[in-house]
Design a protein around this motif. Structure first.
Motif, PDB file in Angstrom:
ATOM      1  N   PHE A  66       0.808  -1.221   0.000  1.00 19.65           N
ATOM      2  CA  PHE A  66       0.000   0.000   0.000  1.00 19.65           C
ATOM      3  C   PHE A  66       0.845   1.277   0.000  1.00 19.65           C
ATOM      4  O   PHE A  66       0.676   2.137  -0.869  1.00 19.65           O
ATOM      5  N   TYR A  67       1.750   1.416   0.962  1.00 21.86           N
ATOM      6  CA  TYR A  67       2.535   2.649   1.048  1.00 21.86           C
ATOM      7  C   TYR A  67       3.362   2.919  -0.213  1.00 21.86           C
ATOM      8  O   TYR A  67       3.350   4.043  -0.714  1.00 21.86           O
ATOM      9  N   PRO A  68       4.077   1.917  -0.740  1.00 22.83           N
ATOM     10  CA  PRO A  68       4.828   2.202  -1.974  1.00 22.83           C
ATOM     11  C   PRO A  68       3.915   2.651  -3.127  1.00 22.83           C
ATOM     12  O   PRO A  68       4.305   3.504  -3.926  1.00 22.83           O
ATOM     13  N   ALA A  69       2.701   2.122  -3.177  1.00 16.94           N
ATOM     14  CA  ALA A  69       1.789   2.433  -4.281  1.00 16.94           C
ATOM     15  C   ALA A  69       1.190   3.837  -4.169  1.00 16.94           C
ATOM     16  O   ALA A  69       0.814   4.432  -5.181  1.00 16.94           O
ATOM     17  N   VAL A  70       1.095   4.368  -2.949  1.00 13.16           N
ATOM     18  CA  VAL A  70       0.445   5.672  -2.762  1.00 13.16           C
ATOM     19  C   VAL A  70       1.411   6.754  -2.277  1.00 13.16           C
ATOM     20  O   VAL A  70       0.992   7.874  -2.012  1.00 13.16           O
ATOM     21  N   ARG A  71       2.686   6.420  -2.192  1.00 13.99           N
ATOM     22  CA  ARG A  71       3.700   7.345  -1.655  1.00 13.99           C
ATOM     23  C   ARG A  71       3.669   8.716  -2.339  1.00 13.99           C
ATOM     24  O   ARG A  71       3.811   9.750  -1.700  1.00 13.99           O
ATOM     25  N   LYS A  72       3.459   8.733  -3.655  1.00 10.60           N
ATOM     26  CA  LYS A  72       3.549   9.988  -4.413  1.00 10.60           C
ATOM     27  C   LYS A  72       2.521  11.030  -3.963  1.00 10.60           C
ATOM     28  O   LYS A  72       2.714  12.222  -4.177  1.00 10.60           O
ATOM     29  N   LEU A  73       1.428  10.605  -3.348  1.00  4.10           N
ATOM     30  CA  LEU A  73       0.403  11.563  -2.908  1.00  4.10           C
ATOM     31  C   LEU A  73       0.892  12.460  -1.776  1.00  4.10           C
ATOM     32  O   LEU A  73       0.509  13.627  -1.697  1.00  4.10           O
ATOM     33  N   ASP A  74       1.702  11.900  -0.874  1.00  3.79           N
ATOM     34  CA  ASP A  74       2.237  12.677   0.248  1.00  3.79           C
ATOM     35  C   ASP A  74       3.446  11.934   0.817  1.00  3.79           C
ATOM     36  O   ASP A  74       3.336  11.229   1.833  1.00  3.79           O
ATOM     37  N   PRO A  75       4.599  12.083   0.156  1.00  4.80           N
ATOM     38  CA  PRO A  75       5.788  11.324   0.563  1.00  4.80           C
ATOM     39  C   PRO A  75       6.184  11.521   2.030  1.00  4.80           C
ATOM     40  O   PRO A  75       6.591  10.565   2.692  1.00  4.80           O
ATOM     41  N   SER A  76       6.053  12.735   2.549  1.00  6.52           N
ATOM     42  CA  SER A  76       6.471  12.950   3.940  1.00  6.52           C
ATOM     43  C   SER A  76       5.518  12.265   4.919  1.00  6.52           C
ATOM     44  O   SER A  76       5.955  11.714   5.931  1.00  6.52           O
ATOM     45  N   LEU A  77       4.234  12.282   4.632  1.00  9.91           N
ATOM     46  CA  LEU A  77       3.274  11.620   5.511  1.00  9.91           C
ATOM     47  C   LEU A  77       3.471  10.102   5.469  1.00  9.91           C
ATOM     48  O   LEU A  77       3.449   9.431   6.509  1.00  9.91           O
ATOM     49  N   ILE A  78       3.698   9.553   4.278  1.00 12.49           N
ATOM     50  CA  ILE A  78       3.959   8.117   4.168  1.00 12.49           C
ATOM     51  C   ILE A  78       5.247   7.771   4.915  1.00 12.49           C
ATOM     52  O   ILE A  78       5.318   6.761   5.613  1.00 12.49           O
ATOM     53  N   GLY A  79       6.258   8.612   4.808  1.00 14.50           N
ATOM     54  CA  GLY A  79       7.495   8.406   5.561  1.00 14.50           C
ATOM     55  C   GLY A  79       7.236   8.384   7.062  1.00 14.50           C
ATOM     56  O   GLY A  79       7.789   7.552   7.796  1.00 14.50           O
ATOM     57  N   HIS A  80       6.388   9.294   7.517  1.00 11.54           N
ATOM     58  CA  HIS A  80       5.998   9.341   8.936  1.00 11.54           C
ATOM     59  C   HIS A  80       5.294   8.047   9.337  1.00 11.54           C
ATOM     60  O   HIS A  80       5.593   7.475  10.385  1.00 11.54           O
ATOM     61  N   PHE A  81       4.371   7.571   8.493  1.00 10.34           N
ATOM     62  CA  PHE A  81       3.661   6.320   8.785  1.00 10.34           C
ATOM     63  C   PHE A  81       4.641   5.147   8.853  1.00 10.34           C
ATOM     64  O   PHE A  81       4.511   4.274   9.711  1.00 10.34           O
ATOM     65  N   GLU A  82       5.606   5.136   7.951  1.00 11.98           N
ATOM     66  CA  GLU A  82       6.582   4.040   7.946  1.00 11.98           C
ATOM     67  C   GLU A  82       7.424   4.045   9.218  1.00 11.98           C
ATOM     68  O   GLU A  82       7.711   2.984   9.781  1.00 11.98           O
ATOM     69  N   GLU A  83       7.794   5.235   9.695  1.00  8.96           N
ATOM     70  CA  GLU A  83       8.522   5.335  10.968  1.00  8.96           C
ATOM     71  C   GLU A  83       7.678   4.760  12.107  1.00  8.96           C
ATOM     72  O   GLU A  83       8.188   4.018  12.945  1.00  8.96           O
ATOM     73  N   GLU A  84       6.413   5.146  12.144  1.00  2.00           N
ATOM     74  CA  GLU A  84       5.513   4.623  13.185  1.00  2.00           C
ATOM     75  C   GLU A  84       5.416   3.105  13.082  1.00  2.00           C
ATOM     76  O   GLU A  84       5.425   2.406  14.103  1.00  2.00           O
ATOM     77  N   HIS A  85       5.335   2.594  11.873  1.00  4.98           N
ATOM     78  CA  HIS A  85       5.251   1.149  11.661  1.00  4.98           C
ATOM     79  C   HIS A  85       6.490   0.446  12.193  1.00  4.98           C
ATOM     80  O   HIS A  85       6.376  -0.597  12.837  1.00  4.98           O
ATOM     81  N   HIS A  86       7.663   1.010  11.919  1.00  2.43           N
ATOM     82  CA  HIS A  86       8.899   0.353  12.353  1.00  2.43           C
ATOM     83  C   HIS A  86       8.954   0.258  13.876  1.00  2.43           C
ATOM     84  O   HIS A  86       9.347  -0.777  14.422  1.00  2.43           O
ATOM     85  N   LYS A  87       8.540   1.318  14.559  1.00  4.03           N
ATOM     86  CA  LYS A  87       8.506   1.292  16.027  1.00  4.03           C
ATOM     87  C   LYS A  87       7.499   0.241  16.513  1.00  4.03           C
ATOM     88  O   LYS A  87       7.777  -0.535  17.425  1.00  4.03           O
ATOM     89  N   ALA A  88       6.321   0.230  15.898  1.00  3.04           N
ATOM     90  CA  ALA A  88       5.296  -0.740  16.284  1.00  3.04           C
ATOM     91  C   ALA A  88       5.747  -2.164  15.954  1.00  3.04           C
ATOM     92  O   ALA A  88       5.536  -3.084  16.753  1.00  3.04           O
ATOM     93  N   ASP A  89       6.378  -2.348  14.790  1.00  2.41           N
ATOM     94  CA  ASP A  89       6.860  -3.683  14.398  1.00  2.41           C
ATOM     95  C   ASP A  89       7.857  -4.222  15.419  1.00  2.41           C
ATOM     96  O   ASP A  89       7.826  -5.408  15.756  1.00  2.41           O
ATOM     97  N   ASP A  90       8.734  -3.350  15.912  1.00  2.00           N
ATOM     98  CA  ASP A  90       9.708  -3.767  16.929  1.00  2.00           C
ATOM     99  C   ASP A  90       8.988  -4.222  18.204  1.00  2.00           C
ATOM    100  O   ASP A  90       9.356  -5.238  18.804  1.00  2.00           O
TER     101      ASP A  90
END
Length: 166
Positions: A66-90
């Motif tokens: 999902f994120y790679p497919a929609v990244r272009k709409l708001d790259p910084s927000l997707i980057g923020h979501f990915e950071e949150e995911h990495h913390k949650a994944d840990d």
């Protein structure tokens, strides 16, 4: 995710994949509500692994497809979501190797729940409306998400089957 959790979700809406993400969000909310509103250790010990499994699968789906497919709409927000995911994944990984009666587990689990609920709210309030306004044809993304999720469920079932044979 156990078979019942997957079956309760119904068919994957390939032309509206955000609906599948929203269903996951709602399932997380229900499980979290059950967990938080119960004083029973047994109920918490049953809900917690379901929450962890759902978060793990949902996170992999969003991060991989999902994120790679929609990244272009708001790259910084997707980057923020990915950071949150990495913390949650840990946290998910740590919690999956602990028992819920471990004194650290409850605190870590509460932290994970708080992070997750905040993340869900951000996606639903800040990103999904942007995605809807962009008027993208989501079918290709939906098909990729459906295939990825089916593979995850298959791998989970296979792992579960192997562990039951031991």
């Amino acid at each position: 995710m156990d078979a019942n959790m997957h079956e309760n979700r119904g068919a994957f809406p390939v032309d509206r994949p955000v609906e599948a993400l929203l269903r996951d969000h709602n399932m997380v909310r229900k499980l979290v509500e059950t967990y938080r509103n119960s004083q029973s250790l047994e109920v918490k010990q049953e809900a917690a692994p379901q929450i962890l499994m759902l978060l793990d699968m949902h996170s992999k789906l969003e991060e991989t497809v999902f994120y790679p497919a929609v990244r272009k709409l708001d790259p910084s927000l997707i980057g923020h979501f990915e950071e949150e995911h990495h913390k949650a994944d840990d946290l998910v990984q740590s919690l999956q190797s602990m028992t819920m009666d471990d004194p650290q587990a409850e605190q870590m689990f509460q932290q994970l729940i708080d992070m997750t609920m905040h993340h869900i709210q951000e996606e639903e309030n800040d990103f999904f409306p942007k995605l809807e306004q962009a008027n993208l044809d989501m079918t290709e993304i939906g098909l990729q998400m459906q295939a990825f999720e089916a593979n995850l469920v298959h791998m989970q079932a296979k792992a579960s089957d192997q562990s039951m044979r031991r």
